[in-house]
Design an enzyme around this catalytic site. Structure first.
Site, PDB file in Angstrom:
ATOM      1  N   TRP A 180     -91.186  13.946  24.645  1.00 53.97           N
ATOM      2  CA  TRP A 180     -89.949  14.598  24.201  1.00 53.97           C
ATOM      3  C   TRP A 180     -88.915  14.436  25.297  1.00 53.97           C
ATOM      4  O   TRP A 180     -89.222  14.588  26.477  1.00 53.97           O
ATOM      5  CB  TRP A 180     -90.149  16.100  23.930  1.00 53.97           C
ATOM      6  CG  TRP A 180     -88.816  16.733  23.616  1.00 53.97           C
ATOM      7  CD1 TRP A 180     -88.117  16.647  22.451  1.00 53.97           C
ATOM      8  CD2 TRP A 180     -87.982  17.480  24.529  1.00 53.97           C
ATOM      9  NE1 TRP A 180     -86.897  17.290  22.574  1.00 53.97           N
ATOM     10  CE2 TRP A 180     -86.800  17.807  23.833  1.00 53.97           C
ATOM     11  CE3 TRP A 180     -88.123  17.888  25.852  1.00 53.97           C
ATOM     12  CZ2 TRP A 180     -85.767  18.539  24.415  1.00 53.97           C
ATOM     13  CZ3 TRP A 180     -87.081  18.620  26.447  1.00 53.97           C
ATOM     14  CH2 TRP A 180     -85.924  18.942  25.730  1.00 53.97           C
ATOM     15  N   GLU A 221     -91.569  13.333  19.731  1.00 53.81           N
ATOM     16  CA  GLU A 221     -91.035  14.610  19.213  1.00 53.81           C
ATOM     17  C   GLU A 221     -89.508  14.602  19.119  1.00 53.81           C
ATOM     18  O   GLU A 221     -88.819  14.379  20.108  1.00 53.81           O
ATOM     19  CB  GLU A 221     -91.488  15.752  20.136  1.00 53.81           C
ATOM     20  CG  GLU A 221     -90.948  17.112  19.742  1.00 53.81           C
ATOM     21  CD  GLU A 221     -91.371  18.229  20.699  1.00 53.81           C
ATOM     22  OE1 GLU A 221     -92.026  17.929  21.728  1.00 53.81           O
ATOM     23  OE2 GLU A 221     -91.037  19.397  20.420  1.00 53.81           O
ATOM     24  N   LYS A 223     -85.679  16.425  17.835  1.00 54.83           N
ATOM     25  CA  LYS A 223     -85.010  17.732  17.872  1.00 54.83           C
ATOM     26  C   LYS A 223     -83.675  17.584  17.160  1.00 54.83           C
ATOM     27  O   LYS A 223     -83.049  16.526  17.230  1.00 54.83           O
ATOM     28  CB  LYS A 223     -84.799  18.138  19.332  1.00 54.83           C
ATOM     29  CG  LYS A 223     -84.430  19.594  19.545  1.00 54.83           C
ATOM     30  CD  LYS A 223     -84.550  19.978  21.023  1.00 54.83           C
ATOM     31  CE  LYS A 223     -84.298  21.455  21.220  1.00 54.83           C
ATOM     32  NZ  LYS A 223     -84.601  21.900  22.588  1.00 54.83           N
ATOM     33  N   ASP A 254     -91.924  19.855  15.655  1.00 53.79           N
ATOM     34  CA  ASP A 254     -91.792  21.160  16.296  1.00 53.79           C
ATOM     35  C   ASP A 254     -91.091  22.064  15.295  1.00 53.79           C
ATOM     36  O   ASP A 254     -89.996  21.735  14.814  1.00 53.79           O
ATOM     37  CB  ASP A 254     -90.990  21.018  17.596  1.00 53.79           C
ATOM     38  CG  ASP A 254     -90.876  22.325  18.374  1.00 53.79           C
ATOM     39  OD1 ASP A 254     -90.500  23.348  17.765  1.00 53.79           O
ATOM     40  OD2 ASP A 254     -91.149  22.323  19.588  1.00 53.79           O
ATOM     41  N   HIS A 257     -87.364  22.780  15.628  1.00 51.62           N
ATOM     42  CA  HIS A 257     -86.441  21.661  15.844  1.00 51.62           C
ATOM     43  C   HIS A 257     -85.747  21.145  14.597  1.00 51.62           C
ATOM     44  O   HIS A 257     -85.360  19.985  14.538  1.00 51.62           O
ATOM     45  CB  HIS A 257     -87.183  20.500  16.516  1.00 51.62           C
ATOM     46  CG  HIS A 257     -87.492  20.768  17.957  1.00 51.62           C
ATOM     47  ND1 HIS A 257     -87.950  19.816  18.810  1.00 51.62           N
ATOM     48  CD2 HIS A 257     -87.388  21.904  18.689  1.00 51.62           C
ATOM     49  CE1 HIS A 257     -88.136  20.343  20.013  1.00 51.62           C
ATOM     50  NE2 HIS A 257     -87.800  21.607  19.962  1.00 51.62           N
ATOM     51  N   HIS A 281     -95.943  21.233  16.966  1.00 47.35           N
ATOM     52  CA  HIS A 281     -95.595  22.217  17.981  1.00 47.35           C
ATOM     53  C   HIS A 281     -95.214  23.459  17.188  1.00 47.35           C
ATOM     54  O   HIS A 281     -94.105  23.541  16.668  1.00 47.35           O
ATOM     55  CB  HIS A 281     -94.399  21.753  18.820  1.00 47.35           C
ATOM     56  CG  HIS A 281     -94.793  20.961  20.018  1.00 47.35           C
ATOM     57  ND1 HIS A 281     -93.922  20.586  20.992  1.00 47.35           N
ATOM     58  CD2 HIS A 281     -96.007  20.501  20.412  1.00 47.35           C
ATOM     59  CE1 HIS A 281     -94.566  19.911  21.930  1.00 47.35           C
ATOM     60  NE2 HIS A 281     -95.833  19.842  21.589  1.00 47.35           N
ATOM     61  N   ASP A 289     -82.294  29.766  19.420  1.00 48.45           N
ATOM     62  CA  ASP A 289     -83.496  29.501  20.210  1.00 48.45           C
ATOM     63  C   ASP A 289     -84.598  28.929  19.340  1.00 48.45           C
ATOM     64  O   ASP A 289     -84.817  29.377  18.215  1.00 48.45           O
ATOM     65  CB  ASP A 289     -83.988  30.777  20.879  1.00 48.45           C
ATOM     66  CG  ASP A 289     -85.261  30.515  21.690  1.00 48.45           C
ATOM     67  OD1 ASP A 289     -85.246  29.572  22.498  1.00 48.45           O
ATOM     68  OD2 ASP A 289     -86.258  31.219  21.494  1.00 48.45           O
ATOM     69  N   ASP A 291     -87.815  28.697  20.478  1.00 40.04           N
ATOM     70  CA  ASP A 291     -89.099  28.919  21.154  1.00 40.04           C
ATOM     71  C   ASP A 291     -89.548  30.376  21.284  1.00 40.04           C
ATOM     72  O   ASP A 291     -90.032  30.765  22.339  1.00 40.04           O
ATOM     73  CB  ASP A 291     -89.032  28.285  22.549  1.00 40.04           C
ATOM     74  CG  ASP A 291     -88.797  26.787  22.473  1.00 40.04           C
ATOM     75  OD1 ASP A 291     -89.727  26.075  22.113  1.00 40.04           O
ATOM     76  OD2 ASP A 291     -87.661  26.356  22.736  1.00 40.04           O
ATOM     77  N   ASP A 321     -95.886  25.907  21.001  1.00 43.46           N
ATOM     78  CA  ASP A 321     -94.785  25.637  21.929  1.00 43.46           C
ATOM     79  C   ASP A 321     -93.771  26.771  21.873  1.00 43.46           C
ATOM     80  O   ASP A 321     -92.930  26.811  20.983  1.00 43.46           O
ATOM     81  CB  ASP A 321     -94.109  24.300  21.575  1.00 43.46           C
ATOM     82  CG  ASP A 321     -92.989  23.954  22.548  1.00 43.46           C
ATOM     83  OD1 ASP A 321     -92.850  24.653  23.573  1.00 43.46           O
ATOM     84  OD2 ASP A 321     -92.247  22.988  22.283  1.00 43.46           O
TER      85      ASP A 321
HETATM   86  C1  RNT Z   1     -88.235  21.082  23.746  1.00 45.49           C
HETATM   87  C2  RNT Z   1     -89.490  20.591  23.104  1.00 45.49           C
HETATM   88  C3  RNT Z   1     -90.604  20.352  24.050  1.00 45.49           C
HETATM   89  C4  RNT Z   1     -90.708  21.449  25.086  1.00 45.49           C
HETATM   90  C5  RNT Z   1     -91.946  21.379  25.901  1.00 45.49           C
HETATM   91  C6  RNT Z   1     -91.841  22.209  27.140  1.00 45.49           C
HETATM   92  O1  RNT Z   1     -87.276  21.390  22.842  1.00 45.49           O
HETATM   93  O2  RNT Z   1     -89.913  21.475  22.120  1.00 45.49           O
HETATM   94  O3  RNT Z   1     -91.785  20.190  23.354  1.00 45.49           O
HETATM   95  O4  RNT Z   1     -90.632  22.712  24.516  1.00 45.49           O
HETATM   96  O5  RNT Z   1     -92.267  20.088  26.138  1.00 45.49           O
HETATM   97 ZN    ZN Z   2     -91.848  21.153  21.251  1.00 48.39          ZN
END
Ligand code: RNT
Ligand code: ZN
Length: 413
Positions: A180, A221, A223, A254, A257, A281, A289, A291, A321
């Site tokens: 990523w 990955e 985003k 993810d 994302h 993820h 956010d 995460d 994640d």
């Molecule tokens: C970031 C991605 C990635 C990170 C990690 C720390 O937007 O999700 O995967 O969160 O690699």
């Molecule tokens: Zn991620």
């Protein structure tokens, strides 16, 4: 347990075998991300600011400061999580006294992780760290127009794959190495193509060296946007989906994302039609956010249904994640991991064949009625049984462990 026996009967009435569900749940490994334990700081460059849109807000005391502390914290977490799992490492979590930069990492810098994983019966996954570094300050890494910067990150990713293969070989189980990058523009760019051409070139260079897929699986990955890359992200979903399909790589989806009205649960079956394996993820987006700690919400459940109903979990690597620095970090892991498992268990306890038949018959009333009744079926008694059989705390009792660990260990950091 009496409640389990009663639940077993209730499910048997729907022709669902709880023992079979428990057996299958036992076989599903989840990759626990190390970076929740120290707010994504790592050990190589402890004084670097977090960049690349990665932000961990909060200052809850007790973050791990050394590889040893991080491992103890993860052991504590695993003592409250049923089953045997994997740990997901980032390159910056190297355990070494040498002053090395990311273009010089080698398997030996991660040997202590391998020794520990062996001793704990864990698998390992890996990620190059293309952020929080002087050479990512321009906002571009693998898609940088500066050839020396681009080469630096290519070298880092090439080495990361070799470390992944080393993990896989040593531990006798496949390591997923996931790329990523944060690359993108805050404001509307003029040239959207050139950075993507450079990213493609970089990936081609990174993946040139043939590595045995038994040991290392490559994943990429995407985003949709990041903090500081609101208008354009080089590694978009279309970019990586195309790259992965064409080059036989795994896509990493993810859950934080995508646009809020898009759901990863609806993407799994499509992506897996054209790729062999998938990396997830699992995260929780809230506003800007991506995460937050994973909770047992509708989307998590829908993802679990997608993985279980057609056996797609066998081709999917489930990783978590998120990073929340405002909570006890060990509790955050336990909550996320147990929730992922609870969602999978609920899916494993579904009379899927019956439901599929209703659907084929066009009997949407019966489909809806059954889906709704299932929500209040006694899956929680089956979950408690799973925890008990695995020798981990049943119910909220695990929080007692968190309190004593906080008192005995974390408060001294
Ligand atoms: C970031 C991605 C990635 C990170 C990690 C720390 O937007 O999700 O995967 O969160 O690699
Ligand atoms: Zn991620």
């Amino acid at each position: 347990m009496k409640t389990y026996e009663a639940a077993k009967e209730s499910y048997a009435a729907l022709r669902v075998d709880t023992e079979e569900a428990l057996k299958r749940l036992q076989s599903i490994k989840i990759s626990m991300h190390c970076w929740q334990g120290d707010d994504v700081r790592g050990f190589l460059f402890r004084d670097n600011d977090l960049t690349g849109g990665i932000q961990a807000t909060g200052n809850y005391p007790g973050a791990a400061r050394t590889p040893g502390e991080l491992r103890s914290d993860m052991e504590k977490a695993f003592s409250m999580i049923p089953g045997k799992h994997k740990v997901n490492l980032h390159a910056t979590y190297a355990d070494t006294d040498e002053k090395i930069d990311l273009d010089a990492i080698e398997p030996r810098h991660y040997k202590s992780w391998v020794d520990w994983a062996k001793e704990q019966g864990l698998g390992l996954d890996f990620n190059p760290t293309c952020f929080s570094h002087a050479k990512s300050e321009s906002g571009f890494t693998l898609s940088s127009a500066d050839e020396s910067i681009r080469r630096f990150w290519v070298e880092h990713c090439q080495r990361s794959r070799r470390i992944g293969a080393y993990f896989g070989r040593e531990l006798g189980q496949q390591c997923v190495t996931n790329v990523w990058i944060p690359d993108g523009y805050k404001d509307t760019p003029v040239d959207r193509l050139a950075p993507r051409e450079r990213l493609k070139k970089s990936l081609d260079e990174i993946f040139t060296e043939p590595l045995d897929e038994t040991y290392n699986l490559d994943a990429v990955e995407s985003k949709v946007f990041g903090i500081g890359s609101e208008s354009y992200v080089t590694g978009s979903h279309e970019f990586y989906l195309g790259y992965a399909v064409k080059n036989g790589k795994a896509v990493c989806l993810d859950t934080g994302h995508f646009h809020p009205t898009e759901h990863v649960s609806d993407k799994i079956s499509s992506v897996l039609m054209f790729t062999n394996e998938l990396l997830l993820h699992v995260s929780r987006p809230v506003r800007w956010d991506s995460d937050h700690v994973v909770i047992l919400d509708d989307e998590l459940q829908e993802i679990a249904f997608e993985l279980v109903r057609n056996g797609l979990y066998k081709r999917t690597h489930i990783g978590l994640d998120f990073f929340d620095a405002s909570l006890n970090r060990i509790a955050a892991w336990v909550i996320g991991m147990r929730n992922m498992q609870k969602a999978l268990l609920r899916a494993l306890l579904e009379p899927t064949e019956t439901l599929k038949q209703y659907e084929l018959d066009g009997n949407y009333t019966a489909r809806l009625a059954m889906l709704e009744e299932l929500k209040s079926m006694p899956w929680q008694a089956v979950w408690d049984e799973f925890c008990e059989r695995n020798g981990v705390p049943v119910g909220i009792r695990w929080m007692d462990e968190i309190h004593s660990y906080e008192h005995d260990v974390l408060s001294f950091r």
